[in-house]
Design a protein around this motif. Sequence first.
Motif, PDB file in Angstrom:
ATOM      1  N   THR A  52      24.733  40.193   9.060  1.00  0.00           N
ATOM      2  CA  THR A  52      23.745  40.405   8.007  1.00  0.00           C
ATOM      3  C   THR A  52      24.037  41.715   7.289  1.00  0.00           C
ATOM      4  O   THR A  52      24.531  42.675   7.881  1.00  0.00           O
ATOM      5  CB  THR A  52      22.314  40.456   8.579  1.00  0.00           C
ATOM      6  OG1 THR A  52      21.376  40.636   7.512  1.00  0.00           O
ATOM      7  CG2 THR A  52      22.145  41.594   9.567  1.00  0.00           C
ATOM      8  N   ARG A  69      24.030  43.479  15.502  1.00  0.00           N
ATOM      9  CA  ARG A  69      24.077  42.970  14.129  1.00  0.00           C
ATOM     10  C   ARG A  69      25.255  43.639  13.418  1.00  0.00           C
ATOM     11  O   ARG A  69      25.471  44.852  13.560  1.00  0.00           O
ATOM     12  CB  ARG A  69      22.778  43.254  13.377  1.00  0.00           C
ATOM     13  CG  ARG A  69      21.572  42.514  13.935  1.00  0.00           C
ATOM     14  CD  ARG A  69      21.681  41.009  13.769  1.00  0.00           C
ATOM     15  NE  ARG A  69      20.509  40.322  14.294  1.00  0.00           N
ATOM     16  CZ  ARG A  69      20.400  39.851  15.534  1.00  0.00           C
ATOM     17  NH1 ARG A  69      21.401  40.047  16.391  1.00  0.00           N
ATOM     18  NH2 ARG A  69      19.317  39.215  15.922  1.00  0.00           N
ATOM     19  N   ASP A 121      21.349  42.820   5.426  1.00  0.00           N
ATOM     20  CA  ASP A 121      19.966  43.199   5.157  1.00  0.00           C
ATOM     21  C   ASP A 121      19.683  44.551   5.812  1.00  0.00           C
ATOM     22  O   ASP A 121      19.709  44.687   7.036  1.00  0.00           O
ATOM     23  CB  ASP A 121      19.027  42.126   5.719  1.00  0.00           C
ATOM     24  CG  ASP A 121      17.577  42.336   5.309  1.00  0.00           C
ATOM     25  OD1 ASP A 121      17.107  43.491   5.364  1.00  0.00           O
ATOM     26  OD2 ASP A 121      16.909  41.348   4.942  1.00  0.00           O
TER      27      ASP A 121
END
Length: 510
Positions: free
Chosen positions: A428, A406, A430
């Motif tokens: 991402t 990621r 997040d």
Amino acid sequence: MDRSTHVPVPPAEETVAAELADVRPDLVAAYAAELEGARAAVLTRLWRALAFEPLPWVVRRESGPDSLVLVTASGGRLEGPLPDPYATGSRVTEVRLDGRAYRHAARLVSALDVPHGAAFAAELDDSTASLALSRAGQPDPATDPAPRAGWEWEQRVVDGHPYHPNCRSRPGFSVAEQLAYAPEHRPLVPLGMVSVRAEECLVTGDWPAELRDGGHVLLPVHPWQAEHVLKQGGARSGGGPFPTAHPLMSLRTLAPVGGGPHVKTSLSTRLTSSVRDISGYSIETAAAVSAFAHSLSERLGGRLHVTRTLAAATAHSPDLATVFREPPEAYAGPGERVVPVAALAGTPLAASPAWRADFAGLALSVCLEVLDLGVALEAHGQNLLVVLSPTGSPLRLVYRDLADIRISPARLARHGLAVPPVSGRLVTDDETVLRRKLFGSLAAGALAATAGSAPALGEALGRLADLPATADTEALRSGPLPVKALTLMRLSPGTPGDQWADLPNPLCGG
């Protein structure tokens, strides 16, 4: 004797025994002797999942001094030993459902009668039989020479995933095919070659000249894929520059006998949890992601190397694609060894608290620094390798397979780093997603399996006190440890993506 029911032996165990009698009668007795241990190994993994994963039909958990009781939505009571979520050497031989003892994971799931349980029970049945087969063919440890080459270390991982009850599930593989292709059986695999017109291929990187034939591209393929998926039994096999290869831990990635790049092939069947095909997008972005990761590793002062993707090609189908990857041994110096972390569990090195502390300090410092820079590695025991000195000291890390990392654009920007040209699930900002990816694979995966117990993992994670105080370090030190809820995912076929469980953190009990 299995006291759970009075039904016959499960079909997978029976099927494997019958096939084994035809193709390897010399292993029949050893296979039968390994069944009891294989049943306990799979049941142990299943009980861990039942104890800790957020299964919707478990409404209450009641812990006693030595046992755990799960109350189901239907009012059933499931009782077993109090589990250590990180134990790898424990052995659960029996779990009781409403007073009846179950010694076989597949039968227990069938008796629970939960949604999608029938399909999962079949997978557990297959996993148990395949695990017994894997153990049956092992040489005597007293006479087995110590591994030297990287592929020899990989083939020492006999039991598969240390925590997944589908640790050896191989649907679609006959006994003969498992013996011919599975790494723990130590075969040589003849790679096939499929010729595809160049205009019908997507090729990235420096595709080997010897795999071009006029206007055609030659794609190495796994023989199981050629026969069962591509239906090309006549694909050229055992020829070209890669006649035979050693299968590695993932089964579909192989190390050619003559050395050189590792060959990652499509294998369109579900092994453990995932179908092992190769997406067109991963081929398209392979070179860019590899170059990005390699440049990132250069900022780590030699403590981390990322194996480069050298070339990749697909016939615009996930069922027919190949990736050439730099072998991890490229980063070993004279006298050094590169060993996948998964192969270290149970070795004298991993049994040493001092060695585990040194390895944990190296792995945590490197992977948390990479996370701070903007990349969450999926650093489980298969992807993460350690370079060992001639005396066994952990020197630096090697990471392979960039397909499921990621990348955080915001974190990269804070460090003045460019974002690679990728999109979709790889990208991402997040924080929860990023931390789950790393913490679940490294702390609750590679480090936990190497440590083998909650107390030993707590000692390893104690090395966090030596690291800079960052938000990521604090989150890893003070909160529960996330781990993929692998059984919940198998029982939720309609829910896409990963699902998660929180395990108690041995540093804080939460």
